[in-house]
Design a protein around this motif. Structure first.
Motif, PDB file in Angstrom:
ATOM      1  N   GLU A 164       2.533  -5.765   6.596  1.00  0.00           N
ATOM      2  CA  GLU A 164       2.076  -5.985   5.227  1.00  0.00           C
ATOM      3  C   GLU A 164       3.181  -6.596   4.377  1.00  0.00           C
ATOM      4  O   GLU A 164       2.927  -7.478   3.545  1.00  0.00           O
ATOM      5  CB  GLU A 164       1.610  -4.666   4.607  1.00  0.00           C
ATOM      6  CG  GLU A 164       1.000  -4.871   3.219  1.00  0.00           C
ATOM      7  CD  GLU A 164       0.586  -3.567   2.568  1.00  0.00           C
ATOM      8  OE1 GLU A 164      -0.458  -3.563   1.903  1.00  0.00           O
ATOM      9  OE2 GLU A 164       1.314  -2.571   2.709  1.00  0.00           O
ATOM     10  N   PRO A 188      -3.315   0.731   6.032  1.00  0.00           N
ATOM     11  CA  PRO A 188      -4.404  -0.237   6.226  1.00  0.00           C
ATOM     12  C   PRO A 188      -4.120  -1.326   7.244  1.00  0.00           C
ATOM     13  O   PRO A 188      -5.049  -1.933   7.766  1.00  0.00           O
ATOM     14  CB  PRO A 188      -4.583  -0.837   4.824  1.00  0.00           C
ATOM     15  CG  PRO A 188      -3.317  -0.550   4.101  1.00  0.00           C
ATOM     16  CD  PRO A 188      -2.838   0.755   4.642  1.00  0.00           C
ATOM     17  N   MET A 189      -2.842  -1.592   7.546  1.00  0.00           N
ATOM     18  CA  MET A 189      -2.528  -2.655   8.495  1.00  0.00           C
ATOM     19  C   MET A 189      -1.912  -2.133   9.787  1.00  0.00           C
ATOM     20  O   MET A 189      -1.437  -2.911  10.612  1.00  0.00           O
ATOM     21  CB  MET A 189      -1.594  -3.693   7.855  1.00  0.00           C
ATOM     22  CG  MET A 189      -2.235  -4.448   6.694  1.00  0.00           C
ATOM     23  SD  MET A 189      -1.258  -5.846   6.109  1.00  0.00           S
ATOM     24  CE  MET A 189      -1.375  -6.963   7.521  1.00  0.00           C
ATOM     25  N   ASP A 224      -3.583  -0.355  12.208  1.00  0.00           N
ATOM     26  CA  ASP A 224      -4.565  -0.666  13.258  1.00  0.00           C
ATOM     27  C   ASP A 224      -4.198  -0.014  14.589  1.00  0.00           C
ATOM     28  O   ASP A 224      -4.118  -0.657  15.634  1.00  0.00           O
ATOM     29  CB  ASP A 224      -4.683  -2.186  13.426  1.00  0.00           C
ATOM     30  CG  ASP A 224      -5.915  -2.569  14.236  1.00  0.00           C
ATOM     31  OD1 ASP A 224      -6.860  -1.766  14.283  1.00  0.00           O
ATOM     32  OD2 ASP A 224      -5.915  -3.671  14.824  1.00  0.00           O
ATOM     33  N   SER A 254      -3.657  -6.017   0.045  1.00  0.00           N
ATOM     34  CA  SER A 254      -4.030  -6.604   1.331  1.00  0.00           C
ATOM     35  C   SER A 254      -5.407  -6.156   1.807  1.00  0.00           C
ATOM     36  O   SER A 254      -5.989  -6.786   2.688  1.00  0.00           O
ATOM     37  CB  SER A 254      -2.977  -6.259   2.392  1.00  0.00           C
ATOM     38  OG  SER A 254      -2.857  -4.852   2.547  1.00  0.00           O
ATOM     39  N   ARG A 255      -5.949  -5.080   1.232  1.00  0.00           N
ATOM     40  CA  ARG A 255      -7.272  -4.597   1.634  1.00  0.00           C
ATOM     41  C   ARG A 255      -8.403  -5.308   0.890  1.00  0.00           C
ATOM     42  O   ARG A 255      -9.564  -5.166   1.247  1.00  0.00           O
ATOM     43  CB  ARG A 255      -7.373  -3.088   1.374  1.00  0.00           C
ATOM     44  CG  ARG A 255      -6.431  -2.254   2.214  1.00  0.00           C
ATOM     45  CD  ARG A 255      -6.300  -0.844   1.692  1.00  0.00           C
ATOM     46  NE  ARG A 255      -5.561  -0.829   0.436  1.00  0.00           N
ATOM     47  CZ  ARG A 255      -5.134   0.294  -0.155  1.00  0.00           C
ATOM     48  NH1 ARG A 255      -5.392   1.455   0.397  1.00  0.00           N
ATOM     49  NH2 ARG A 255      -4.463   0.238  -1.279  1.00  0.00           N
ATOM     50  N   THR A 256      -8.065  -6.051  -0.166  1.00  0.00           N
ATOM     51  CA  THR A 256      -9.073  -6.694  -0.996  1.00  0.00           C
ATOM     52  C   THR A 256      -9.692  -7.887  -0.264  1.00  0.00           C
ATOM     53  O   THR A 256      -8.994  -8.651   0.396  1.00  0.00           O
ATOM     54  CB  THR A 256      -8.443  -7.167  -2.324  1.00  0.00           C
ATOM     55  OG1 THR A 256      -7.823  -6.045  -2.968  1.00  0.00           O
ATOM     56  CG2 THR A 256      -9.500  -7.756  -3.242  1.00  0.00           C
ATOM     57  N   ARG A 257     -10.996  -8.053  -0.402  1.00  0.00           N
ATOM     58  CA  ARG A 257     -11.684  -9.189   0.230  1.00  0.00           C
ATOM     59  C   ARG A 257     -11.135 -10.508  -0.294  1.00  0.00           C
ATOM     60  O   ARG A 257     -10.875 -10.671  -1.480  1.00  0.00           O
ATOM     61  CB  ARG A 257     -13.183  -9.109  -0.049  1.00  0.00           C
ATOM     62  CG  ARG A 257     -13.897  -7.981   0.683  1.00  0.00           C
ATOM     63  CD  ARG A 257     -15.344  -7.879   0.258  1.00  0.00           C
ATOM     64  NE  ARG A 257     -16.065  -9.134   0.457  1.00  0.00           N
ATOM     65  CZ  ARG A 257     -17.314  -9.329   0.053  1.00  0.00           C
ATOM     66  NH1 ARG A 257     -17.958  -8.376  -0.599  1.00  0.00           N
ATOM     67  NH2 ARG A 257     -17.902 -10.489   0.284  1.00  0.00           N
ATOM     68  N   ALA A 295       0.840  -1.191   0.000  1.00  0.00           N
ATOM     69  CA  ALA A 295       0.000   0.000   0.000  1.00  0.00           C
ATOM     70  C   ALA A 295       0.878   1.246   0.000  1.00  0.00           C
ATOM     71  O   ALA A 295       1.787   1.376   0.815  1.00  0.00           O
ATOM     72  CB  ALA A 295      -0.911  -0.007   1.228  1.00  0.00           C
ATOM     73  N   ASN A 336      -9.175  -3.360  -6.801  1.00  0.00           N
ATOM     74  CA  ASN A 336      -9.752  -3.980  -5.602  1.00  0.00           C
ATOM     75  C   ASN A 336     -10.806  -5.030  -5.948  1.00  0.00           C
ATOM     76  O   ASN A 336     -11.864  -5.109  -5.318  1.00  0.00           O
ATOM     77  CB  ASN A 336     -10.346  -2.911  -4.672  1.00  0.00           C
ATOM     78  CG  ASN A 336      -9.274  -1.999  -4.105  1.00  0.00           C
ATOM     79  OD1 ASN A 336      -8.179  -2.453  -3.777  1.00  0.00           O
ATOM     80  ND2 ASN A 336      -9.567  -0.722  -4.007  1.00  0.00           N
TER      81      ASN A 336
END
Length: 306
Positions: free
Chosen positions: A132, A118-119, A121, A69-72, A22, A43
């Protein structure tokens, strides 16, 4: 007896999978691909990829799929298994691209844009980047093409993606770029030829020229009065006039010639502009870019680096 020949099979559809860390430039790369005529989906749920490529497509436009890594459904081992299955199909020409970047540069980008990793947290940005990187390492090792954007600007990345994935028809005509830059602010990462103009007298040390740039006439007059300028300029121009047709004959689609000085505001700027005029007179159509033209004239940068 008449023999009915079977129709020629369709060529395999080009499928490009683009992933990476990312902040490494995936969105920029996909935007360039879209401009080049690729059908782009970002995505996209990877588990639906087989269904997507099975759908009929008469146009058979090349397809670029972006995910990270954000993709379902993002599980690297499952993605690799899926990609191996797709790569074995004769109707698909698959390429896997990974965009990488150093941790320190990613941290700088996130701090500059004030976006959340995104990771992360709730943790520091660097911890999110490290997590990531560990997650994506299997994909990085498996990718066919790895692009490290650590030292690239957005323009650098765009040019690199164009060079890799532009249609062959677009590559027939060579794109020539002349640029100026300041050595004090780092070398351009993707220049084919670099000329150091710091041997010329530095206008920065002339008070009335300091706040001007190489695009201002007084600065150009000052540089041209340097006894070394005329001969050096002519030799560089003749070298380029000899090399550029040879690059074109070899099918090189992009040529970047960079001129550097200390701060990137005077000598390099004037030389790039003058060289562009000389090459236009010879039939070339260069684009001129000045990387550090907007940088302030700074004594701490120029001091002892004349």
């Amino acid at each position: 007896m008449n023999v009915v020949s079977e129709p020629n099979p369709l060529p395999p559809r080009r499928l490009l999978l683009v992933t990476g860390l990312a902040g490494a430039g995936k969105s920029t790369a996909l935007a360039v691909l879209e401009d080049l005529g690729w059908e782009v989906i970002d995505n996209f749920p990877v588990r639906l990829l087989k269904r997507l490529v099975a759908m009929p497509d008469e146009a058979r436009a090349p397809l670029a799929i972006g995910f990270d890594s954000r993709t379902r459904g993002f599980v690297p081992a499952e993605i690799i298994a899926l990609v191996k299955d797709l790569a074995a199909r004769e109707d698909i020409a698959l390429t896997f691209v990974f965009l990488d970047c150093s941790g320190s540069e990613l941290e700088r980008r996130y701090n500059e844009t004030r976006r959340r990793h995104p990771m992360a947290d709730g943790r520091p940005v660097m911890e999110g980047i490290a997590a990531e990187r560990e997650l994506l390492e299997p994909l990085r090792r498996w990718a066919e093409i790895m692009i490290d954007t650590s030292a690239m600007t957005s323009n650098d990345l765009q040019g690199h993606v164009r060079q890799l994935f532009a249609p062959e028809a677009d590559k027939a005509a060579m794109t020539l770029t002349l640029s100026s830059f300041g050595f004090a602010r780092g070398m351009p990462p993707l220049a084919d030829l670099v000329f150091d103009m710091r041997f010329l007298d530095n206008p920065h040390w002339v008070p009335e020229l300091r706040e001007l740039t190489g695009q201002d006439a007084p600065v150009g007059e000052h540089i041209e009065k340097d006894p070394a300028f005329g001969d050096a300029f002519a030799r560089i121009r003749d070298l380029l006039l000899m090399l550029l047709p040879r690059y074109a004959a070899q099918g090189k689609p992009y040529v970047h010639v960079a001129f550097g000085c200390t701060g990137g505001r005077h000598r390099s700027v004037y030389t790039a502009e003058a060289m562009a005029a000389g090459l236009r007179a010879a039939g070339f159509s260069p684009t001129v870019r000045h990387r550090n033209l907007g940088s302030r004239a700074a004594d701490e940068i120029e001091r002892d680096r004349r």
